[in-house]
Design a protein around this motif. Structure first.
Motif, PDB file in Angstrom:
ATOM      1  N   TYR A  82       0.858  -1.354   0.105  1.00 24.03           N
ATOM      2  CA  TYR A  82      -0.017  -0.047   0.038  1.00 24.03           C
ATOM      3  C   TYR A  82       0.850   1.323  -0.082  1.00 24.03           C
ATOM      4  N   TYR A  83       1.692   1.340   0.860  1.00 24.56           N
ATOM      5  CA  TYR A  83       2.627   2.380   0.815  1.00 24.56           C
ATOM      6  C   TYR A  83       3.545   2.687  -0.543  1.00 24.56           C
ATOM      7  N   SER A  84       4.098   1.597  -0.779  1.00 26.09           N
ATOM      8  CA  SER A  84       4.865   1.878  -2.261  1.00 26.09           C
ATOM      9  C   SER A  84       3.880   2.378  -3.413  1.00 26.09           C
ATOM     10  N   ALA A  85       2.506   2.115  -3.320  1.00 30.61           N
ATOM     11  CA  ALA A  85       1.755   2.904  -4.211  1.00 30.61           C
ATOM     12  C   ALA A  85       1.173   4.143  -3.839  1.00 30.61           C
ATOM     13  N   HIS A  86       1.565   4.648  -2.466  1.00 30.65           N
ATOM     14  CA  HIS A  86       0.988   5.783  -2.247  1.00 30.65           C
ATOM     15  C   HIS A  86       2.129   6.996  -1.540  1.00 30.65           C
ATOM     16  N   CYS A  87       3.292   6.576  -1.767  1.00 38.74           N
ATOM     17  CA  CYS A  87       4.444   6.979  -0.797  1.00 38.74           C
ATOM     18  C   CYS A  87       4.712   8.581  -1.620  1.00 38.74           C
ATOM     19  N   GLN A  88       4.173   8.844  -2.728  1.00 43.50           N
ATOM     20  CA  GLN A  88       4.523  10.029  -3.180  1.00 43.50           C
ATOM     21  C   GLN A  88       3.367  11.166  -2.853  1.00 43.50           C
ATOM     22  N   GLY A  89       2.221  10.755  -2.310  1.00 45.32           N
ATOM     23  CA  GLY A  89       1.177  11.630  -2.127  1.00 45.32           C
ATOM     24  C   GLY A  89       1.316  12.780  -1.035  1.00 45.32           C
ATOM     25  N   ASN A  90       1.951  12.674   0.046  1.00 42.93           N
ATOM     26  CA  ASN A  90       2.004  13.789   0.938  1.00 42.93           C
ATOM     27  C   ASN A  90       3.133  13.972   1.401  1.00 42.93           C
ATOM     28  N   THR A  91       4.328  13.607   0.440  1.00 38.30           N
ATOM     29  CA  THR A  91       5.952  13.527   0.928  1.00 38.30           C
ATOM     30  C   THR A  91       6.211  14.842   0.146  1.00 38.30           C
ATOM     31  N   ARG A  92       7.277  15.519   1.067  1.00 38.54           N
ATOM     32  CA  ARG A  92       7.889  16.709   0.548  1.00 38.54           C
ATOM     33  C   ARG A  92       9.545  16.659   1.082  1.00 38.54           C
ATOM     34  N   PRO A  93      10.297  17.443   0.557  1.00 35.61           N
ATOM     35  CA  PRO A  93      11.743  17.381   1.273  1.00 35.61           C
ATOM     36  C   PRO A  93      11.510  18.468   2.195  1.00 35.61           C
ATOM     37  N   TYR A  94      12.250  18.383   3.410  1.00 36.67           N
ATOM     38  CA  TYR A  94      12.187  19.440   4.434  1.00 36.67           C
ATOM     39  C   TYR A  94      12.796  20.703   3.749  1.00 36.67           C
ATOM     40  N   ASP A  95      12.387  21.858   4.386  1.00 33.33           N
ATOM     41  CA  ASP A  95      12.811  23.063   4.019  1.00 33.33           C
ATOM     42  C   ASP A  95      14.325  23.209   4.089  1.00 33.33           C
ATOM     43  N   GLY A  96      14.779  23.777   2.865  1.00 29.17           N
ATOM     44  CA  GLY A  96      16.349  23.832   2.636  1.00 29.17           C
ATOM     45  C   GLY A  96      16.970  22.531   2.242  1.00 29.17           C
ATOM     46  N   VAL A  97      16.312  21.528   2.104  1.00 32.45           N
ATOM     47  CA  VAL A  97      17.153  20.264   1.570  1.00 32.45           C
ATOM     48  C   VAL A  97      17.947  20.384   0.238  1.00 32.45           C
ATOM     49  N   ALA A  98      16.901  20.955  -0.560  1.00 33.51           N
ATOM     50  CA  ALA A  98      17.398  20.888  -2.213  1.00 33.51           C
ATOM     51  C   ALA A  98      18.493  21.825  -2.023  1.00 33.51           C
ATOM     52  N   ASP A  99      18.411  22.882  -1.275  1.00 34.41           N
ATOM     53  CA  ASP A  99      19.580  24.095  -1.668  1.00 34.41           C
ATOM     54  C   ASP A  99      20.768  23.405  -0.998  1.00 34.41           C
ATOM     55  N   MET A 100      20.650  22.680   0.261  1.00 37.06           N
ATOM     56  CA  MET A 100      21.902  22.016   0.846  1.00 37.06           C
ATOM     57  C   MET A 100      22.455  20.917  -0.101  1.00 37.06           C
ATOM     58  N   LEU A 101      21.676  20.116  -0.490  1.00 40.76           N
ATOM     59  CA  LEU A 101      22.309  19.085  -1.366  1.00 40.76           C
ATOM     60  C   LEU A 101      22.943  19.753  -2.663  1.00 40.76           C
ATOM     61  N   ALA A 102      22.391  20.700  -3.294  1.00 38.49           N
ATOM     62  CA  ALA A 102      23.031  21.278  -4.332  1.00 38.49           C
ATOM     63  C   ALA A 102      24.380  22.018  -3.947  1.00 38.49           C
ATOM     64  N   ALA A 103      24.459  22.650  -2.966  1.00 41.90           N
ATOM     65  CA  ALA A 103      25.494  23.412  -2.357  1.00 41.90           C
ATOM     66  C   ALA A 103      26.619  22.354  -2.076  1.00 41.90           C
ATOM     67  N   LEU A 104      26.280  21.127  -1.568  1.00 43.51           N
ATOM     68  CA  LEU A 104      27.448  20.096  -1.336  1.00 43.51           C
ATOM     69  C   LEU A 104      28.041  19.528  -2.665  1.00 43.51           C
ATOM     70  N   ARG A 105      27.187  19.113  -3.483  1.00 37.63           N
ATOM     71  CA  ARG A 105      27.709  18.814  -4.876  1.00 37.63           C
ATOM     72  C   ARG A 105      28.322  19.886  -5.381  1.00 37.63           C
ATOM     73  N   GLN A 132      18.439  14.918  -9.550  1.00 35.32           N
ATOM     74  CA  GLN A 132      19.786  16.070  -9.944  1.00 35.32           C
ATOM     75  C   GLN A 132      20.694  16.263  -8.487  1.00 35.32           C
ATOM     76  N   LEU A 133      20.067  15.704  -7.423  1.00 34.07           N
ATOM     77  CA  LEU A 133      21.002  16.266  -6.415  1.00 34.07           C
ATOM     78  C   LEU A 133      21.790  15.068  -5.697  1.00 34.07           C
ATOM     79  N   VAL A 134      21.210  13.866  -5.918  1.00 34.15           N
ATOM     80  CA  VAL A 134      22.464  12.781  -5.264  1.00 34.15           C
ATOM     81  C   VAL A 134      22.540  11.707  -6.467  1.00 34.15           C
ATOM     82  N   ASP A 135      23.798  11.138  -6.108  1.00 40.77           N
ATOM     83  CA  ASP A 135      24.321  10.257  -7.203  1.00 40.77           C
ATOM     84  C   ASP A 135      23.359   9.114  -7.172  1.00 40.77           C
ATOM     85  N   PHE A 136      22.970   8.451  -5.952  1.00 40.49           N
ATOM     86  CA  PHE A 136      22.101   7.192  -6.178  1.00 40.49           C
ATOM     87  C   PHE A 136      21.242   7.292  -4.835  1.00 40.49           C
ATOM     88  N   SER A 137      20.132   6.447  -4.703  1.00 36.25           N
ATOM     89  CA  SER A 137      19.473   6.001  -3.413  1.00 36.25           C
ATOM     90  C   SER A 137      19.502   4.457  -3.445  1.00 36.25           C
TER      91      SER A 137
END
Length: 223
Positions: A82-105, A132-137
């Motif tokens: 169930y979760y695998s089919a719905h995991c994208q519904g209400n999920t977001r990066p925490y504030d500042g995460v995208a900028d942090m990952l971009a800065a590290l790269r 576009q922010l990490v090499d792999f997961s």
């Protein structure tokens, strides 16, 4: 604790849930959906929060401890589907995460995610938020033992061409601290995830940070 790292690292590896992604709402929704089907009492987000970090089977074991083991296994499989089919519904990066990952790269660090979440959901969320922010997961699969075993970290280090002393593991729980210790990595714990700051401090991580900006400064003190 020091406000910048006095060491030369090549890679920063992140946990997913509670570290780079706020998944609590969707995890709570999915768990309670399964519990309703089995006439089990629903849990609040705060209760679910404390059960997270141990993968799907670990979540069920902690959320429904009185249920027999064979039924727990059934619940875990239903939750996974169930979760695998719905995991994208209400999920977001925490504030500042995208900028942090971009800065590290941009600052020359290799980055990756290692999670006890199932690989199916991890792959979907990687493509949506982190391609576009990490090499792999890397997520949970039969190939590797779950954290806190070091298997997935060791695989990540191999892919990143790094030795343990050249990498840091960033997470939000006791599982992540133990994982870093077992894999021989420096540990960084963040306080915006699924555990309270006072509890994380009692674990004595190498670094404890309270914001993405502080984490960025830890690795890039001149930014």
């Amino acid at each position: 604790m020091p406000h910048e790292i006095n060491h030369s690292y090549k890679a920063v590896i992140f946990d997913m849930d509670g570290t780079v992604l706020d998944t609590l709402s969707e995890l709570t929704h999915s768990l309670n959906h399964i519990f309703r089907l089995h006439q089990l009492p629903e849990l609040s987000p705060q209760e679910v929060r404390l059960c997270l970090g141990y993968g799907y089977t670990g979540l069920i074991e902690r959320a429904a401890p009185s249920v027999p083991a064979d039924e727990q296994a059934l619940l875990a499989e239903e939750f996974k589907q169930y979760y695998s089919a719905h995991c994208q519904g209400n999920t977001r990066p925490y504030d500042g995460v995208a900028d942090m990952l971009a800065a590290l790269r941009n600052g020359g660090y290799k980055t990756a995610i290692v999670s006890n979440k199932g690989q199916g959901a991890v792959s979907l969320l990687h493509e949506e938020f982190f391609r576009q922010l990490v090499d792999f997961s890397i997520g949970e699969s039969p190939q590797y033992r779950k954290k806190p075993a070091p298997d997935m970290i060791e695989k990540a280090l191999h892919l990143l061409n790094c030795r343990p002393e050249q990498a840091v593991y960033v997470g939000d729980s006791e599982v992540d601290k133990e994982t870093a210790d077992n894999a021989g990595l420096t540990s960084v714990l963040v306080t915006w995830g699924f555990r309270d700051s006072s509890f994380l401090e009692s674990l004595h991580p190498d670094y404890l940070v309270h914001s993405c900006q502080e984490l960025t400064h830890l690795f890039l003190p001149n930014d």
